[in-house]
Write a protein that holds these residues in place. Structure first.
Motif, PDB file in Angstrom:
ATOM      1  N   GLY A 238       0.768  -1.402  -0.074  1.00  0.00           N
ATOM      2  CA  GLY A 238       0.051  -0.051  -0.082  1.00  0.00           C
ATOM      3  C   GLY A 238       0.980   1.141   0.198  1.00  0.00           C
ATOM      4  O   GLY A 238       0.334   2.309   0.308  1.00  0.00           O
ATOM      5  N   ALA A 239       2.309   1.107  -0.190  1.00  0.00           N
ATOM      6  CA  ALA A 239       2.886   2.051  -0.609  1.00  0.00           C
ATOM      7  C   ALA A 239       2.661   3.059  -1.760  1.00  0.00           C
ATOM      8  O   ALA A 239       2.668   2.416  -2.761  1.00  0.00           O
ATOM      9  CB  ALA A 239       4.397   1.907  -0.447  1.00  0.00           C
TER      10      ALA A 239
ATOM     11  N   ALA B 297      -7.241   4.186  -3.042  1.00  0.00           N
ATOM     12  CA  ALA B 297      -8.194   4.309  -1.834  1.00  0.00           C
ATOM     13  C   ALA B 297      -8.184   2.993  -1.072  1.00  0.00           C
ATOM     14  O   ALA B 297      -8.065   1.855  -1.817  1.00  0.00           O
ATOM     15  CB  ALA B 297      -9.462   4.863  -2.209  1.00  0.00           C
ATOM     16  N   PHE B 298      -8.342   3.133   0.305  1.00  0.00           N
ATOM     17  CA  PHE B 298      -8.146   1.866   0.663  1.00  0.00           C
ATOM     18  C   PHE B 298      -9.415   1.732   1.806  1.00  0.00           C
ATOM     19  O   PHE B 298     -10.079   2.625   2.200  1.00  0.00           O
ATOM     20  CB  PHE B 298      -7.078   1.834   1.888  1.00  0.00           C
ATOM     21  CG  PHE B 298      -5.782   1.976   1.194  1.00  0.00           C
ATOM     22  CD1 PHE B 298      -5.206   1.104   0.321  1.00  0.00           C
ATOM     23  CD2 PHE B 298      -4.820   2.949   1.379  1.00  0.00           C
ATOM     24  CE1 PHE B 298      -4.114   1.005  -0.141  1.00  0.00           C
ATOM     25  CE2 PHE B 298      -3.582   3.196   0.725  1.00  0.00           C
ATOM     26  CZ  PHE B 298      -3.328   2.361  -0.163  1.00  0.00           C
TER      27      PHE B 298
ATOM     28  N   ALA C  22      -9.627  -0.567  -1.927  1.00  0.00           N
ATOM     29  CA  ALA C  22     -11.002  -0.325  -2.138  1.00  0.00           C
ATOM     30  C   ALA C  22     -11.436  -0.968  -3.399  1.00  0.00           C
ATOM     31  O   ALA C  22     -10.794  -0.852  -4.276  1.00  0.00           O
ATOM     32  CB  ALA C  22     -11.441   1.117  -1.931  1.00  0.00           C
ATOM     33  N   THR C  23     -12.669  -1.642  -3.241  1.00  0.00           N
ATOM     34  CA  THR C  23     -13.122  -2.139  -4.760  1.00  0.00           C
ATOM     35  C   THR C  23     -13.672  -0.777  -5.220  1.00  0.00           C
ATOM     36  O   THR C  23     -13.848   0.297  -4.877  1.00  0.00           O
ATOM     37  CB  THR C  23     -14.203  -3.006  -4.484  1.00  0.00           C
ATOM     38  OG1 THR C  23     -15.315  -2.345  -3.714  1.00  0.00           O
ATOM     39  CG2 THR C  23     -13.791  -4.230  -3.468  1.00  0.00           C
ATOM     40  N   MET C  24     -14.171  -1.175  -6.646  1.00  0.00           N
ATOM     41  CA  MET C  24     -14.560   0.024  -7.686  1.00  0.00           C
ATOM     42  C   MET C  24     -15.893   0.643  -6.880  1.00  0.00           C
ATOM     43  O   MET C  24     -16.051   1.756  -6.939  1.00  0.00           O
ATOM     44  CB  MET C  24     -14.964  -0.377  -8.818  1.00  0.00           C
ATOM     45  CG  MET C  24     -13.981  -0.779  -9.703  1.00  0.00           C
ATOM     46  SD  MET C  24     -13.161   0.657 -10.194  1.00  0.00           S
ATOM     47  CE  MET C  24     -12.030   0.005 -11.774  1.00  0.00           C
TER      48      MET C  24
ATOM     49  N   ARG D 154     -16.545   5.267   3.237  1.00  0.00           N
ATOM     50  CA  ARG D 154     -15.691   4.272   3.924  1.00  0.00           C
ATOM     51  C   ARG D 154     -14.282   4.156   3.853  1.00  0.00           C
ATOM     52  O   ARG D 154     -13.539   3.355   4.241  1.00  0.00           O
ATOM     53  CB  ARG D 154     -16.137   2.836   3.449  1.00  0.00           C
ATOM     54  CG  ARG D 154     -17.671   2.527   4.038  1.00  0.00           C
ATOM     55  CD  ARG D 154     -18.024   1.032   3.278  1.00  0.00           C
ATOM     56  NE  ARG D 154     -17.154  -0.038   3.829  1.00  0.00           N
ATOM     57  CZ  ARG D 154     -16.998  -0.890   3.320  1.00  0.00           C
ATOM     58  NH1 ARG D 154     -17.788  -1.339   2.399  1.00  0.00           N
ATOM     59  NH2 ARG D 154     -16.261  -1.790   3.990  1.00  0.00           N
ATOM     60  N   ARG D 155     -13.925   5.224   2.874  1.00  0.00           N
ATOM     61  CA  ARG D 155     -12.422   5.369   2.508  1.00  0.00           C
ATOM     62  C   ARG D 155     -11.540   5.621   3.802  1.00  0.00           C
ATOM     63  O   ARG D 155     -11.856   6.668   4.557  1.00  0.00           O
ATOM     64  CB  ARG D 155     -12.212   6.323   1.325  1.00  0.00           C
ATOM     65  CG  ARG D 155     -12.577   5.667   0.196  1.00  0.00           C
ATOM     66  CD  ARG D 155     -12.889   6.749  -0.809  1.00  0.00           C
ATOM     67  NE  ARG D 155     -11.525   7.220  -1.319  1.00  0.00           N
ATOM     68  CZ  ARG D 155     -11.221   7.802  -2.439  1.00  0.00           C
ATOM     69  NH1 ARG D 155     -12.165   7.842  -3.354  1.00  0.00           N
ATOM     70  NH2 ARG D 155     -10.036   8.436  -2.508  1.00  0.00           N
TER      71      ARG D 155
END
Lengths: 117, 854
Positions: B610-611, B824-825, B835-837, B845-846
């Motif tokens: 996630g970097a 986005a996570f 995050a999904t689409m 929720r992000r």
């Protein structure tokens, strides 16, 4: 600088030297992510940065090369090829992307058209 | 139909495979196997000494004996046949009724009736238990004797020599391999074998074995001489196991063997015999190929009875060609057809080169038109060609001697173009594969020797036909207009191997230069990374320096692994999987600070996900400050050397596995290769590091290290093979240096060592020749190349963060400091994930991808 329609439609994004030959960078142009490529010394191309197949903003980080007469970038995620002149995705035409005009100003600045072609 | 099969050796098992593959509805098979395990590969039995386990030698596919209609009884010996009642009696006192019975009882080693032949450490070489006994006695012996200088005897002698024993071969006949060799061939073979440190005694008849003086036993010979030895292995031929047939009066030959007809039936129409126990036309067949042929014939015969069909004529046994080619103690030996020139009126041609120690002989018909046989020692390259010429009756060239003479003065050797072979020509005799079948497999898509083996089974038993099968494949591909094209891509009309060669020979250091001299166009995402890898393997310059930067895949360009959302994962090196508590804490603190997802990898280190691009340099600055280096998880390069704790902590460990793993990882870190490389080091034979699933696997022994190569987990698991055993550490490293550089030099792009090995002509033996025996004279060069790479190692991340030009490339926008809004996570199990689409659209929720305040 005059306030003519011509200058307004271009955005200077970086110096030519900011782009390593045969690679790309991503520029923010009017809130859009544009992948700007330098091929050889002076040829410039600009296409959308988001790879529609992956949904990720990565095309500027792809490998630049040629396939036949086309000049292409390979998406680092899906490996699909995008024609830098037309934005066409060779493997999946439904994933083709938008194209911007790109040019080099006399002072060495790279310009991207503010409106997609 | 109730079928009872007595014996589950290679031939008996082939019969079961054929029958089960035919899916007969009304067939119940009971198999009696006196050994404690189902059929195993006796042809490759000697590999047991190289560390192959009984399981690995097994011929029974997993689940094979669980199929309905098939029952295997292990440790079950048949002791009688009641033909009147159609029953088989077992040693356990059971009776089994049959409609049809197949005897596949094989043979027993022949032990000459010499007083003392039953003393301890007097063994035979036949079953896995025999090999275990040899290993056991071998550790308590200094001198070993093999009685019998035939095929098996020499294989057995190799095993004794490999165990470190002073090894003698005692042969009754005047030469080695008396059946297959003539005098000239036998002499040359003997000389080569003696050069390897073995002692050969021919024309020795043993009278008695008594207590020895210098060793456990003394062998007393008829000529008055004697030989002291600690152990004796009898390998003086085999005798068919025909006791059951004798008892039940099925008809046996004068010198043993159950008489059979062309359908492999005995005189009782309900009883068949196949394999080494069967006597056809007065001949016994001690090779696996004719045995397999008999199994196929019986399977077809039983199949016809079951289906009650009378359609096609059933296959009949018509004798078999006993030509063989093998490598004995590293010496190529082949015998074809009438090797002794026994055919009336035949003529021979001989060639002997004492310096190169090569002996070749041709036997041709009186009219000089047909090849009848031949002998090859020291160089058996022509075996495939000669065999096909003989089998297919191909007319000999004007001067047949040139078939075996070394080519000189520009005289091309008259080759047998594979085109000359009829489609019916049998190429693989072990698995009965014809040229036509190989060509069909090519049409169906098999385009590499590995794929061809999978599709046809050709070359999967003894492997002798692999070079010929490869030629046929290439010729067929050419014929079908499938360009036999290993060109890297449209920009370079050559293979990766050829490009590597060009780079080295012409000392090319830049992609542009290579493209200008040998390519066209701009290059692409195939050739650029491949050439970047070759340049790095050869000259080891910084991958991100200006001339190389644009060649790198995104992973190499940003020295991190791109993930599906365009973020990267970061893996610091933890050599051997060893990490200090402070190191772990530092990794944890950095991951927390940058909000990264952490996971332990299969290679015993920590991966942080996630970097974002612009975070990579500062993350690395902090990792470097904590003492970490690049883990090269992003490169086609050496990844990790997994290890168990070894003798330092473990009760069972015999060597320092962690220390060696760390040394190896530090030696090879940063090495660029055609594909990724994974290593492991285990501290004992329990193999907790799973080294046999790695490209390079090292397993500790009491005496040093066993080196395994070309294993793989992943999509197509492959067990690594033993390249060399009981090595000291400097030799281990020298062999790994050579192995890796040889792979880098010859592999295709993105070809793992396992696939490379499957496609390597000559297979494991060839690899041993090159790496261990240095047959190409390359060892010093390969080691020197590796030394250059090791000596010029630099941590790429240290270099990248300290070079302002390189560091500037690590930003998402060239004209803004903003982050990529596309990333986005969301939270899951206490960490982030992409995050999904759908989740991206629901912004509530992000998790903001921000850096924790310092």
């Amino acid at each position: 600088m005059h306030d003519s329609a011509e200058t307004r439609s271009w955005t200077a994004v970086c110096a030519l030297d900011d782009i390593v030959p045969d690679t790309g960078v991503c520029a923010l142009v009017d809130d859009a992510q544009v992948a700007v490529f330098r091929v050889g010394e002076r040829d410039l191309y600009a296409i959308a940065n988001v790879d529609p197949g992956a949904g990720a903003a990565v095309l500027a980080r792809g490998l630049v090369g040629s396939l036949g007469e086309r000049i292409v970038v390979a998406s680092p995620i899906t490996k699909q090829h995008f024609d830098l002149r037309t934005g066409e995705c060779l493997e999946a035409p439904q994933h083709s992307v938008r194209v911007w005009q790109a040019s080099l100003r006399d002072d060495g600045q790279v310009l991207v058209g503010t409106v997609p072609r | 139909m109730k079928l009872v099969v007595i014996g589950n050796g290679m031939v008996g098992h082939k019969l079961l495979e054929e029958l089960m593959a035919a899916n007969h509805a009304d067939l119940e098979i009971t198999v009696l196997c006196e050994e404690p395990r189902p059929a195993y590969d006796r042809v490759h039995l000697s590999e047991f000494f190289n560390g192959k386990s009984a399981e690995q030698l097994s011929l029974a596919a997993p689940g094979f004996f669980e199929q309905p209609g098939l029952e295997l009884r292990l440790n079950a010996r048949a002791v009688g046949i009641d033909r009147a009642r159609k029953q088989v009696l077992t040693a356990a006192g059971e009776t089994l009724r049959y409609d049809k019975l197949v005897l596949a009882t094989g043979s027993t080693p022949f032990v000459p009736t010499i007083p003392g032949n039953d003393r301890p450490a007097c063994l035979v070489y036949r079953a896995i238990e025999d090999l275990e006994a040899m290993t056991d006695w071998g550790t308590r012996s200094k001198i070993g004797v093999v009685v019998g200088g035939g095929l098996l005897g020499l294989e057995c002698a190799k095993a004794l020599r490999d165990m470190g024993l002073q090894t003698h071969v005692v042969e009754f006949a005047p030469r080695l391999m008396a059946v297959q060799m003539d005098d000239g061939g036998g002499r040359m073979l003997q000389r080569k074998i003696e050069e390897l440190g073995l002692t050969v005694h021919t024309q020795k008849s043993t009278l008695a074995i008594v207590d020895g003086e210098a060793a456990r036993h003394r062998m007393q010979f008829a000529d008055g001489s004697h030989l002291d030895t600690d152990m004796i292995v009898f390998s003086a031929g085999i005798r068919p196991r025909d006791e059951l047939a004798r008892q039940s009066e099925l008809g046996v030959g004068e010198r043993g063997g159950i008489r059979i007809d062309n359908f492999c039936r005995t005189r009782d129409r309900d009883v068949y015999a196949i394999g080494e126990c069967a006597l056809w036309g007065g001949k016994l067949y001690g090779l696996v190929a004719p045995g397999y042929e008999m199994a196929r014939i019986v399977a077809a015969h039983l199949g016809a009875l079951l289906q009650r069909t009378q359609a096609a004529p059933l296959p009949e046994f018509a004798g078999a060609d006993m030509s063989t080619k093998l490598k004995l103690l590293g010496v190529d030996v082949a015998s074809i057809g009438d090797a002794h020139g026994a055919t009336p009126g035949s003529r021979t041609y001989q060639f002997s080169d004492e310096r190169r120690q090569v002996y070749k002989k041709l036997v041709v018909s009186g009219d000089g038109k047909q090849l009848l046989g031949g002998v090859l020692v020291g160089d058996a390259a022509e075996y495939g060609t000669l065999l096909q010429m003989m089998l297919n009756g191909i007319a000999l060239p004007e001067a047949p001697e040139f078939l075996i003479l070394p080519s000189a003065d520009g005289h091309a050797r008259p080759g047998l173009g594979v085109d000359a072979l009829p489609a019916s020509a049998q190429i693989c005799s072990c698995n009965n594969v014809s040229k036509g079948q190989l060509c069909e497999a090519v049409s169906a898509g098999a385009r590499s020797i590995g794929a061809l083996k999978t599709a046809t089974k050709a070359g999967t038993s003894c492997g002798g036909c692999v070079p010929l099968a490869t030629q046929i494949m290439k010729a067929e591909m050419k014929r079908q207009g499938l360009a036999v094209n290993n060109h890297l891509c449209e920009h370079f009309a050559c293979s990766r191997q050829e490009l590597y060669h060009l780079v080295r020979v012409e000392r090319i250091r830049r992609f542009d230069e290579l493209l200008a001299r040998h390519g066209k166009g701009l290059g692409c995402d195939i050739c650029k990374p491949a050439v970047a890898s070759i340049l790095a393997s050869c000259w080891n310059e910084f991958v991100l320096q200006k001339e190389h930067a644009s060649l790198q895949d995104s992973n190499d360009y940003f020295l991190a692994n791109i993930q599906k959302d365009g973020t990267y994962s970061v893996v610091p090196r933890m050599a051997g999987g060893e990490v200090t508590p402070d190191g772990l804490i530092a990794v944890g603190q950095i991951a927390r600070k940058y909000g990264l997802y952490t996971k332990i990898t299969g290679g015993q280190r920590v991966d942080m996900f996630g970097a974002r691009l612009e975070q990579l340099p500062s993350i690395w600055e902090e990792l470097i400050a904590a003492g970490f280096e690049s883990g090269h998880a992003y490169g086609k390069s050496v990844r990790t050397v997994k290890s168990c704790v070894g003798s330092t902590w473990c009760r069972y460990g015999v060597q320092d596995a962690v220390g060696t793993a760390i040394d190896l990882e530090n030696r090879y870190k940063g090495l660029r290769s055609p594909h990724k490389l994974k290593f492991a080091v285990s501290g004992c034979t329990r193999e907790c590091a799973e080294a046999q699933g790695k490209d390079v696997g090292v397993i500790a022994t009491e005496k040093g290290w066993n080196l395994y190569v070309c294993g793989n987990g992943g999509m197509k698991p492959r067990h690594a093979e033993l390249l060399a055993g009981d090595l000291d550490t400097p030799t281990l490293i020298a062999y790994i240096d050579r192995f890796l550089m040889f792979y880098i030099r010859t592999a295709d792009r993105l070809q793992r060592t396992s696939v490379w090995r499957d496609n390597l002509e000559g297979g494991l033996e060839y690899l041993k020749d090159v790496i261990v025996r240095d047959s190409l004279g390359l060892a010093a060069e390969l080691e020197a190349q590796m030394r250059l790479v090791v000596d010029t190692y630099e941590c790429e991340w240290k270099k990248a963060v300290s070079d302002p030009q390189t560091r500037r490339r690590f930003r998402h926008f060239v004209n803004s400091d903003a982050a990529d809004g596309n990333v986005a996570f969301v939270a899951e199990r206490g960490q982030i994930r992409p995050a999904t689409m759908e989740e991206k659209r629901d912004r509530s929720r992000r998790i903001p991808a921000t850096v924790e305040a310092p």
